[in-house]
Design an enzyme around this catalytic site. Structure first.
Site, PDB file in Angstrom:
ATOM      1  N   GLU A 320       0.816  -1.216   0.000  1.00 17.77           N
ATOM      2  CA  GLU A 320       0.000   0.000   0.000  1.00 17.77           C
ATOM      3  C   GLU A 320       0.854   1.272   0.000  1.00 17.77           C
ATOM      4  O   GLU A 320       0.833   2.028   0.958  1.00 17.77           O
ATOM      5  CB  GLU A 320      -0.896  -0.004   1.250  1.00 17.77           C
ATOM      6  CG  GLU A 320      -1.882  -1.149   1.278  1.00 17.77           C
ATOM      7  CD  GLU A 320      -2.590  -1.292   2.615  1.00 17.77           C
ATOM      8  OE1 GLU A 320      -3.653  -1.911   2.634  1.00 17.77           O
ATOM      9  OE2 GLU A 320      -2.062  -0.803   3.631  1.00 17.77           O
ATOM     10  N   GLY A 322       1.762   4.974  -0.511  1.00 26.17           N
ATOM     11  CA  GLY A 322       1.093   6.256  -0.723  1.00 26.17           C
ATOM     12  C   GLY A 322       2.147   7.285  -1.093  1.00 26.17           C
ATOM     13  O   GLY A 322       2.265   7.717  -2.249  1.00 26.17           O
ATOM     14  N   TYR A 364       6.533  16.988  12.340  1.00 25.16           N
ATOM     15  CA  TYR A 364       7.492  15.866  12.386  1.00 25.16           C
ATOM     16  C   TYR A 364       8.930  16.324  12.293  1.00 25.16           C
ATOM     17  O   TYR A 364       9.817  15.500  12.095  1.00 25.16           O
ATOM     18  CB  TYR A 364       7.254  14.904  11.215  1.00 25.16           C
ATOM     19  CG  TYR A 364       5.837  14.470  10.981  1.00 25.16           C
ATOM     20  CD1 TYR A 364       5.144  13.740  11.944  1.00 25.16           C
ATOM     21  CD2 TYR A 364       5.181  14.771   9.792  1.00 25.16           C
ATOM     22  CE1 TYR A 364       3.843  13.322  11.713  1.00 25.16           C
ATOM     23  CE2 TYR A 364       3.881  14.362   9.561  1.00 25.16           C
ATOM     24  CZ  TYR A 364       3.218  13.633  10.532  1.00 25.16           C
ATOM     25  OH  TYR A 364       1.933  13.226  10.297  1.00 25.16           O
ATOM     26  N   CYS A 391       0.364  33.055  12.407  1.00 26.54           N
ATOM     27  CA  CYS A 391       0.692  33.760  13.644  1.00 26.54           C
ATOM     28  C   CYS A 391       1.292  32.819  14.654  1.00 26.54           C
ATOM     29  O   CYS A 391       0.697  32.541  15.695  1.00 26.54           O
ATOM     30  CB  CYS A 391      -0.565  34.406  14.200  1.00 26.54           C
ATOM     31  SG  CYS A 391      -1.143  35.673  13.093  1.00 26.54           S
ATOM     32  N   TYR A 421       0.787  13.936   1.899  1.00 23.03           N
ATOM     33  CA  TYR A 421       0.546  14.433   3.254  1.00 23.03           C
ATOM     34  C   TYR A 421       0.750  15.941   3.407  1.00 23.03           C
ATOM     35  O   TYR A 421       1.072  16.410   4.489  1.00 23.03           O
ATOM     36  CB  TYR A 421       1.405  13.662   4.276  1.00 23.03           C
ATOM     37  CG  TYR A 421       1.192  12.170   4.200  1.00 23.03           C
ATOM     38  CD1 TYR A 421      -0.027  11.604   4.562  1.00 23.03           C
ATOM     39  CD2 TYR A 421       2.182  11.309   3.711  1.00 23.03           C
ATOM     40  CE1 TYR A 421      -0.252  10.235   4.472  1.00 23.03           C
ATOM     41  CE2 TYR A 421       1.971   9.942   3.615  1.00 23.03           C
ATOM     42  CZ  TYR A 421       0.749   9.419   4.001  1.00 23.03           C
ATOM     43  OH  TYR A 421       0.531   8.059   3.908  1.00 23.03           O
TER      44      TYR A 421
HETATM   45  N1  LLP Z   1      -1.227   1.533   4.663  1.00 23.73           N
HETATM   46  C1  LLP Z   1      -1.614   1.858   5.918  1.00 23.73           C
HETATM   47  C2  LLP Z   1      -2.432   0.920   6.666  1.00 23.73           C
HETATM   48  C3  LLP Z   1      -1.237   3.096   6.472  1.00 23.73           C
HETATM   49  O1  LLP Z   1      -1.607   3.399   7.705  1.00 23.73           O
HETATM   50  C4  LLP Z   1      -0.460   3.983   5.699  1.00 23.73           C
HETATM   51  C5  LLP Z   1      -0.056   5.288   6.243  1.00 23.73           C
HETATM   52  C6  LLP Z   1      -0.105   3.607   4.399  1.00 23.73           C
HETATM   53  C7  LLP Z   1      -0.497   2.371   3.918  1.00 23.73           C
HETATM   54  C8  LLP Z   1       0.690   4.508   3.486  1.00 23.73           C
HETATM   55  O2  LLP Z   1       1.951   4.807   3.982  1.00 23.73           O
HETATM   56  P1  LLP Z   1       3.018   5.571   3.034  1.00 23.73           P
HETATM   57  O3  LLP Z   1       3.406   4.600   1.942  1.00 23.73           O
HETATM   58  O4  LLP Z   1       2.352   6.764   2.484  1.00 23.73           O
HETATM   59  O5  LLP Z   1       4.144   5.893   3.947  1.00 23.73           O
HETATM   60  N2  LLP Z   1       1.172  11.943   7.909  1.00 23.73           N
HETATM   61  C9  LLP Z   1       2.424  11.214   7.977  1.00 23.73           C
HETATM   62  C10 LLP Z   1       2.293   9.820   7.429  1.00 23.73           C
HETATM   63  C11 LLP Z   1       1.198   9.003   8.093  1.00 23.73           C
HETATM   64  C12 LLP Z   1       1.045   7.665   7.454  1.00 23.73           C
HETATM   65  C13 LLP Z   1      -0.166   6.974   7.961  1.00 23.73           C
HETATM   66  N3  LLP Z   1      -0.403   5.683   7.384  1.00 23.73           N
HETATM   67  C14 LLP Z   1       3.491  12.011   7.236  1.00 23.73           C
HETATM   68  O6  LLP Z   1       3.215  13.086   6.754  1.00 23.73           O
HETATM   69  O7  LLP Z   1       4.631  11.569   7.158  1.00 23.73           O
END
Ligand code: LLP
Length: 463
Positions: A320, A322, A364, A391, A421
């Site tokens: 998965e 993203g 982060y 602000c 994100y």
């Molecule tokens: N699958 C599940 C079950 C997840 O919880 C996530 C991300 C993904 C796939 C996708 O992960 P990726 O390949 O995008 O790393 N807001 C944070 C990242 C939170 C990710 C949450 N879950 C940031 O800006 O780094």
């Protein structure tokens, strides 16, 4: 970093940038291909282009700040992931990174599946024509209404995240007279942090059902006993922005051990495992992400090895990603408003956005780079902090950056690798208007998410 390594002039003699810089870049006009979308280049006139279109033109036409997304790069990355995993595996794009109707259409056309984690994401996916059977539904606290809708519309799988949810999904399926395909999300005792991997002794977080203490095995027992559920496999997601495959190795090994236990106890070989997302991208030139084919090979090798050792047929793998798909495909285009040199410290360069369009730096401590994109400059490097217009002093977009000393109000800056994100976590803090997402592809530009307006703000304010 040693103090003497810092070559900036006396104005910055006592300040050393934290993070990835060991020295100011020698070429401030250069655009490192690792962090920029594929079609981004600087023209002979000094103006940066994406898909052949000048950023100055984009700023004029669509305003700033704006997320500029390279559609051909997005599609190429989808294809690379699909090809790397091949026909006997499934790639689910994680919609939480960035989702819009156009994105759903691109995914559908490129043969990817979609992971959604809320009713809103599900609605967007279905509205834009993603076939329900290609959707996986996630979340640690799905509402009854969300569950019912997912079952009703026929999503390909619901990923069960708690004991309560096993019962809720079974109940929804039974009352609708269907059998819902489900996976159980397990926590494998591996916690992966940005740029590093830490194995934890206990699972102190809200997601999934722990392998430890036999919880996951019990969840399998319950799921197999309920008529409304068709248990197709086990899911594990270990974190985000990960470069080291070691965490996936431990995760895969533990998931396969559970499959072996299930086979021994129930005589059932669950046919699928999902290893989640989390693959890292380059935010700065120091980051070294792997290519999808390397990741696919590594994951496949790990799973086949573990299955062979356990005497199991290799299950169908899904992943998965993203961030790894959308992250590198976009940059945020800002206009400089003020430039404030702080003697002996650094220069604060304020842009017309900030923590409302990119919360990741504040949240982060994320590192980004930045470039002057509306013109080339021969001026020397100036230690800068790119800040927003909110602000709050933590409103930082790029904490440490070298920009040309002649950077001035009206210049355009671009921060690369903001496809994931950023828009999806954007806010209206200070009643900021969330920027548009402009897709560039085949020499064409198209607004795929429009800029918010003050009318949008007032429309919600019904008091
Ligand atoms: N699958 C599940 C079950 C997840 O919880 C996530 C991300 C993904 C796939 C996708 O992960 P990726 O390949 O995008 O790393 N807001 C944070 C990242 C939170 C990710 C949450 N879950 C940031 O800006 O780094």
């Amino acid at each position: 970093m040693s103090r003497s390594a810092h070559p900036a002039g006396p104005r910055h003699a006592d300040v050393f940038p934290e993070g990835h810089y060991s020295a100011p870049p020698t070429d401030l006009n250069g655009l490192d291909g690792k962090v920029w979308a594929r079609t981004v280049e600087r023209g002979a006139d000094g103006v940066v282009r994406v898909g052949g279109i000048e950023v100055t033109r984009l700023a004029e036409e669509f305003g700033t700040p704006a997320y500029i997304l390279d559609e051909s790069d997005f599609r190429a990355r989808c294809r690379a992931w699909a090809e790397a995993f091949g026909p006997d595996a499934d790639v689910f794009y994680a919609g939480k990174a960035f989702l819009s109707r156009a994105v759903v259409r691109w995914l559908t056309e490129e043969g990817l599946n979609l992971d959604v984690c809320s009713g809103g994401e599900l609605t967007t996916a279905l509205d834009a024509g993603m076939p329900a059977e290609r959707i996986a539904f996630h979340g640690n606290n799905k509402s009854d209404a969300e569950i019912r809708r997912a079952v009703e519309t026929g999503v390909g799988r619901i990923v069960l995240d708690s004991f309560q949810e096993i019962v809720r999904v079974a109940h929804a399926a039974q009352s609708l007279g269907v059998r819902q395909r489900v996976q159980i999300r397990v926590t494998v005792g591996v916690e992966a942090h940005t740029h590093e991997f830490i194995a934890t002794a206990h699972e102190d977080q809200k997601f999934g059902i722990a392998l430890a203490g036999g919880q996951a095995a019990e969840a399998v027992r319950r799921a197999l006993s309920l008529d409304g559920l068709e248990l197709i496999g086990v899911h594990s997601h270990i974190g985000s922005q990960i470069f080291d495959m070691a965490g996936f190795e431990v995760s895969a090994r533990r998931v396969v051990q559970l499959l072996a236990q299930v086979r021994d106890e129930h005589g059932v070989e669950l046919p699928e495992i999902d290893l989640g997302g989390g693959l890292g991208i380059a935010y700065t030139p120091d980051d070294d992400p792997r290519e999808p084919h390397e990741i696919a090979k590594a994951l496949r090798d790990i799973v086949s090895r573990e299955c062979e050792a356990a005497g199991l047929a290799t299950p169908r793998i899904s992943v998965e990603p993203g961030r790894a798909i959308v992250g590198p495909t976009a940059f945020t285009l800002y206009e400089v408003g003020t430039v404030k040199p702080l003697e002996g410290l650094r220069t604060y360069v304020s842009v017309d956005g900030g923590m409302s369009d990119n919360i990741r730096t504040a949240l982060y401590d994320a590192e980004y780079t930045v470039a002057l994109v509306s013109r080339a400059s021969d001026a020397g490097p100036m230690l800068s902090r790119v800040v927003g217009k909110h602000c709050e002093s933590g409103d930082i977009v790029v904490k440490d950056a070298f920009l040309p000393e002649d950077v001035a109000p009206g210049d355009l800056l671009a921060v690369p690798a903001t496809g994931a994100y950023c828009r999806s976590m954007a806010s209206n803090y200070n009643h900021a208007l969330r920027p548009p997402v402009v897709a560039v592809g085949d020499g064409q530009t198209r607004v795929i998410v429009r800029r918010e307006t003050e009318e949008d703000l007032l429309r919600l304010d019904v008091g």
